[in-house]
Design an enzyme around this catalytic site. Structure first.
Site, short mmCIF file in Angstrom:
data_model
loop_
_atom_site.label_atom_id
_atom_site.label_comp_id
_atom_site.label_asym_id
_atom_site.label_seq_id
_atom_site.Cartn_x
_atom_site.Cartn_y
_atom_site.Cartn_z
N HIS B 78 0.85 -1.21 0.00
CA HIS B 78 0.00 0.00 0.00
C HIS B 78 0.88 1.25 0.00
O HIS B 78 0.69 2.17 -0.81
CB HIS B 78 -0.92 -0.02 1.22
N ASP B 107 7.81 23.09 -24.81
CA ASP B 107 7.72 21.71 -24.34
C ASP B 107 8.73 21.57 -23.21
O ASP B 107 9.40 22.54 -22.84
CB ASP B 107 8.07 20.71 -25.47
N TRP B 143 7.37 -0.32 4.03
CA TRP B 143 8.00 0.34 2.86
C TRP B 143 9.38 0.86 3.22
O TRP B 143 10.19 1.13 2.33
CB TRP B 143 7.12 1.47 2.33
N SER B 170 13.52 6.84 -12.73
CA SER B 170 12.45 7.62 -13.37
C SER B 170 12.33 9.01 -12.72
O SER B 170 12.25 10.02 -13.42
CB SER B 170 11.14 6.85 -13.23
N SER B 171 12.37 9.02 -11.37
CA SER B 171 12.22 10.31 -10.68
C SER B 171 13.38 11.24 -10.99
O SER B 171 13.20 12.44 -11.17
CB SER B 171 12.18 10.09 -9.17
N HIS B 254 13.34 11.73 4.64
CA HIS B 254 12.73 12.98 5.05
C HIS B 254 12.57 13.97 3.90
O HIS B 254 11.49 14.52 3.72
CB HIS B 254 13.36 13.62 6.28
N GLU B 256 12.09 13.12 1.00
CA GLU B 256 10.98 12.51 0.26
C GLU B 256 9.62 13.02 0.76
O GLU B 256 8.71 13.26 -0.03
CB GLU B 256 11.08 10.98 0.41
N TYR B 258 8.99 15.91 1.85
CA TYR B 258 8.76 17.25 1.27
C TYR B 258 8.61 17.19 -0.24
O TYR B 258 7.93 18.04 -0.82
CB TYR B 258 9.87 18.20 1.72
N SER B 269 -0.93 27.58 -3.55
CA SER B 269 -0.54 28.98 -3.73
C SER B 269 -1.01 29.53 -5.07
O SER B 269 -1.01 30.74 -5.28
CB SER B 269 0.99 29.11 -3.64
N HIS B 303 14.73 12.29 13.27
CA HIS B 303 13.50 12.35 14.07
C HIS B 303 12.55 11.20 13.74
O HIS B 303 11.56 11.01 14.42
CB HIS B 303 12.81 13.72 13.97
N HIS B 304 12.86 10.44 12.69
CA HIS B 304 12.07 9.25 12.39
C HIS B 304 12.53 8.07 13.23
O HIS B 304 11.96 6.99 13.14
CB HIS B 304 12.20 8.87 10.92
N THR B 329 7.07 26.67 7.69
CA THR B 329 5.76 26.09 7.38
C THR B 329 4.66 27.01 7.89
O THR B 329 3.64 27.22 7.21
CB THR B 329 5.62 24.68 8.00
N LYS B 332 4.09 29.87 5.59
CA LYS B 332 3.26 29.53 4.43
C LYS B 332 1.78 29.57 4.79
O LYS B 332 0.96 30.16 4.07
CB LYS B 332 3.63 28.15 3.88
N ARG B 451 1.44 0.64 15.43
CA ARG B 451 1.09 0.53 14.02
C ARG B 451 1.56 -0.83 13.49
O ARG B 451 2.29 -1.55 14.16
CB ARG B 451 1.73 1.66 13.22
#
Lengths: 417, 526
Positions: B78, B107, B143, B170-171, B254, B256, B258, B269, B303-304, B329, B332, B451
């Site tokens: 998932h 293009d 994951w 690809s990314s 991390h 990722e 963002y 925006s 922090h993870h 943040t 924003k 979890r």
């Protein structure tokens, strides 16, 4: 498959609605932390609530402004938009005010963290090792060690055997066969590691969790200020049994702790003897010959003396019956009920070379595990009788028919090597 | 060279080729953008089906439908499908469609690489999906692929690693394309600080991708050699450290996070000023805030993993650095509110999603701030509180951002107006049920539910039931989006070139639908 997934869901939803009236009986509706029984845990709770209320305060201001704007500045009531695009004062304000709030939050947070990290001056040290999927506790100062795993009542109910309603099982999934016991008001330092993959040891009421990392030792401590039984579970994904390796800590008085230690040291020679299976298997404890005297700590914490019965051998029927139970509890999760396994991670037992080859090799596999595979060593978690029984069972059931019988003495002989 | 004006609509001299060649050989940014978006939508449904299995199993305690091992495969797959197959390709699709239109380029800069970066994805995900049918099942270690657990994966293991590599390639190619396009192909006069915010956030996102994805590639390659070449990067027995993987993974992971939210910031925006009929408040502050968030994202990874056992100084550093992210943040969020302030707002579907984004993403931001506090995190970590937190920033955050973008630009893409009434129904269904699904999970986590467990203690039953019911309705209401999009593409009221009363920017100077080849002559910018 008897019914479809959707069918069962509908069935259960309807059942739930019918049972709706009785829902409050099971309902916990817990909204916040479990009440802590350590001073640091209380400080963590206070910190958590402080940050929570700060966030609520900010939310009221920000969301309030947004909601006001949504009501008052919609086109129907405010057709002419303003044209301002910035305001230096406002921008400086909403950059510096959050910084000040963060500093206010950072000080108490750092203070609690420093306290948490102070692992010195232990009154008692316990070495805790995570295994797939149970916990091993060792009290080096008191010469006590044992494995602690999910209690049989939960273990049977969770697989839907005998259609037991899990709601009727006391402390479902949060109960173990042998709890960790510690004295009250003593600083207990836990040296934490793991045997196979990463686990995490967590009892919410005793404060924060730590990871058990194979090859490394982590330290955490707690000092419980209240006698009682506290429950938690592994909280780092550790494979298919991750949800089924709970932690139970019994905090007792000094006197009770001393008594417990003595009772455990008595039984140390037979520490590998598994406790009897209660629940669905009924009188197994009485019918299974117990080779050595053992004192079993029940989950309620009281001491129960097992009657010592010296039995030199078990007959095949006994072994097969016991073996099936041991198989269901310890082996079936990976090797499946049919013995077909889930290859290649969990190979089939039906017709396998090990299960149909020489019995010695088969026993060795279970005693010592197979390094480099998911097959863990059961030598320390299962008794000679249990291993003899399960080997006999696997060799003569699950589609195998080797025909031989393995006696506890055979296991004991190999164990000595 | 033609001297047609940019908004001239007679470009049918060389339209798309007919049949499958248009898509397989595609080099047109609009075609590739469409393919990315369709691909992402289908992956959302695959990942959503897996979430259904998870929520069905968790509807009640006790084993309901699936084996615990398969449950772990579902949670793992998932996440992989939603993150790498859903959210990221959806944003790349939006970038493909909109960046050339927003900067006045004909293009993307590297159209053939663009084709390649898209066509890698169906193969990568077919391969990943096929692991469900392999001996030993699909990856089941989460994951995050933490060793040593991930090394117990069956035959799926090398396929997992290779598909992650392909997604990364690809990314990276997609990001190079974005950066080269923005840096070289802006219309004359469009300085960097005149670019629309969506383009800006994507430029920063593209740099994050280029810096982060190779780190992930390195980490999974080390897993591969640990498994097959007897290396011991993450094996303590050989002198390695399993926790080192977590450090490397989250150094990617991390940023990722963002990567998945910055483009949504950009969309919001764009949308809020349009429907507030007022210019974006504090444009340059928005750009600097985005850049600050991107920078900070590289120094907060640990922090993870506050529970892995780190020195006191490490805990303090990562706590303070993480708390710092709240500042840009916050800027924003305040700027969006200030943009709405004294505007003249209407609430068409894109605006509804954008406003819901600001509310609900902010709730995810609050729980993020709580998670930054190390002592409290030791309680929150690996519980449903974390699950609630990241779903708040990813579903009503990133995904609502994507929904807002689709409704906002769909008339420009298709030339037709979508059904506003159905769009609003889709919005309300989504906004209500996303909260029914994820809000109770905060309570579950605080009360102590870890979890990634397939079964739970009975005191967690009630909130799990509510969450499962919410998930069922949230997932089902997304079928409405498919219907609305198909209906809109097939016909409907014709859209004007401006579409929205308050629209601003180069894309709205083009007719709707945007011609197959646009801005062949650069527009002029004041």
């Amino acid at each position: 498959m008897k019914t479809t997934l959707v069918g069962r869901l509908v069935q259960r939803t309807v059942g739930l609605m019918v049972a709706g009236i009785s829902l409050p009986a099971l309902a916990a509706w817990e909204l916040n932390f479990q009440e802590s029984v350590t001073d640091v845990g209380q400080e963590i709770y206070d910190l958590h609530m402080l940050i929570f209320w700060i966030c609520v305060g900010i939310a009221v201001v920000v969301f309030g402004a947004m909601i006001y704007s949504i009501i008052k500045h919609r086109k129907s009531v405010h057709p002419d938009p303003a044209t301002f695009t910035h305001s230096t004062l406002a921008e400086i304000g909403w950059t510096t005010i959050p910084i000040i709030i963060l500093v206010v939050m950072a000080f108490p947070a750092a203070k609690v963290l420093v306290k948490l990290e102070d692992n010195s001056k232990a009154d008692l040290t316990v070495e805790v090792t995570g295994h797939q999927w149970n916990w091993h506790y060792k009290y080096p100062e008191d010469n006590v060690q044992f494995f602690s795993k999910l209690d049989e009542a939960s273990n049977i109910a969770r697989r839907g055997i005998n259609n037991i309603d899990v709601n009727t099982v006391a402390n479902y999934l949060l109960n173990v066969d042998r709890p960790m016991v510690v004295p009250v008001n003593k600083k207990v330092v836990i040296k934490l590691t793991a045997n196979d993959v990463i686990h995490a040891w967590w009892v919410p009421k005793l404060g924060g969790k730590r990871d058990a990392v194979p090859g490394f030792i982590n330290t955490l401590w707690f000092k419980a200020n209240k006698i009682g039984t506290y429950r938690g579970q592994c909280s780092e994904l550790c494979g298919r049994g991750h949800g089924f390796m709970p932690i139970v800590v019994e905090v007792v008085s000094d006197a009770d702790y001393a008594k417990w230690v003595i009772s455990q040291q008595d039984g140390l020679t037979s520490v590998s003897t598994a406790s009897p299976i209660p629940g669905a298997t009924g009188s197994v404890a009485a019918s299974t010959p117990v080779m050595t005297q053992e004192k079993v700590v029940t989950t309620a914490g009281s001491m129960v003396d097992e009657v010592a019965v010296m039995a030199p051998a078990m007959d095949k029927a006994q072994l097969m019956k016991r073996g099936e139970e041991v198989y269901q509890v310890n082996c079936m999760a990976c090797h499946q009920a049919s013995g077909a396994g889930l290859p290649p991670a969990f190979p089939a037992l039906t017709g396998s070379e090990v299960a149909t080859g020489p019995a010695e090799g088969h026993i060795d596999n279970i005693l010592n595990g197979r390094p480099g595979t998911a097959m863990v060593a059961f030598g320390r978690t299962l008794s000679d009788e249990d291993i003899a029984a399960v080997v006999t069972y696997v060799r003569n059931a699950l589609g195998n028919s080797v025909g031989d019988v393995v006696m506890p003495a055979d296991v004991a002989a190999l164990r000595g090597e | 060279m033609t001297t047609h004006a940019a908004d001239h609509d007679h470009h049918d001299d060389h339209g798309p080729v007919k049949g499958w060649r248009r898509w397989v050989y595609a080099t047109n940014h609009k075609d590739i953008g469409t393919m990315y978006l369709v691909f992402a939508l289908s992956m959302f449904f695959v990942g959503g089906a897996m979430a259904f299995v998870v929520r069905a199993e968790l509807f009640q305690p006790g084993q309901q439908f699936v084996d615990p091992g398969f449950f772990n495969q579902m949670t793992t797959m998932h996440a992989l499908f939603m993150i790498f197959g859903g959210v990221m390709p959806a944003f790349v699709g939006l970038a493909n469609w909109m960046i050339p239109l927003q900067v006045g380029a004909p293009d993307m800069a590297l159209p053939r690489m663009n084709n390649w970066s898209f066509w890698i994805l169906p193969f990568a995900f077919t391969m990943l999906f096929s692991t469900l049918f392999m001996a030993g099942g699909a990856p089941a270690s989460g994951w995050t692929m933490y060793p040593p657990l991930v090394l117990q994966t069956g035959n799926a293991f090398p396929f997992l690693i290779l598909s992650v590599h392909l997604m990364g390639i690809s990314s990276i190619m997609g990001s190079i394309n974005v950066i080269v396009t923005i840096m070289n192909m802006r219309a004359p006069g469009m300085t960097l600080l005149k670019m629309p915010l969506f383009t800006w956030t994507w430029l920063i996102t593209a740099y994050l991708l280029i810096l982060a994805m190779p780190v992930l590639a390195g980490a999974v390659t080390m897993l591969l050699t640990d498994h097959y070449a007897a290396t011991s990067f993450f094996n303590a027995g050989g002198g390695g450290d399993p926790v080192m993987f977590q450090h490397i993974f989250w150094f990617f992971g991390h940023p990722e996070v963002y990567i998945m939210i910055l483009p949504a910031f950009g969309v919001v925006s764009e949308v809020i000023p349009t429907f507030a009929r007022k210019k974006l408040f504090g444009y340059s502050a928005m750009v600097y805030a985005t850049a600050s968030i991107a920078f900070l994202s590289f120094i907060v990874w640990a922090h993870h993993m506050f529970t892995v056992g780190m020195p006191l100084s490490g805990g303090l550093f990562f706590m303070f650095a993480t708390m710092m992210i709240a500042v840009p943040t916050g800027v924003k969020v305040f700027n969006w509110v200030a943009t709405m302030w004294r505007g003249s707002m209407t609430f068409e579907t894109p605006m509804l999603f954008a406003v819901a984004f600001v509310f609900l993403f902010t709730i995810g931001g609050f729980s993020g701030l709580m998670l930054a506090i190390v002592p409290a995190d030791l309680q929150y970590h690996d519980t449903y509180f974390v699950v609630a937190h990241f779903h708040y920033v990813l579903v009503p955050g990133a995904v609502f951002g994507i929904f807002a973008a689709v409704y906002y630009w769909l008339p420009k893409w298709s030339g037709n107006l979508y059904d506003e009434k159905l769009g609003k129904i889709h919005f309300w269904m989504s906004a209500i049920f996303v909260n029914v699904t994820f809000f109770p999970q905060h309570f579950l986590g605080l009360a102590g539910m870890p979890r990634r467990i397939p079964d739970y203690a009975t005191q967690f039953t009630d909130f799990n039931m509510i969450s499962s019911i919410g998930a069922f309705f949230f997932g089902t209401s997304q079928l409405l989006l498919v219907y609305i999009v198909i209906k809109c593409v097939r016909g409907g009221e014709k859209a004007s070139s401006r579409v929205w009363e308050g629209s601003h920017g180069l894309e709205w100077t083009l007719p709707s639908p945007a011609p197959y080849h646009s801005f062949e002559t650069p527009p002029s910018i004041d």
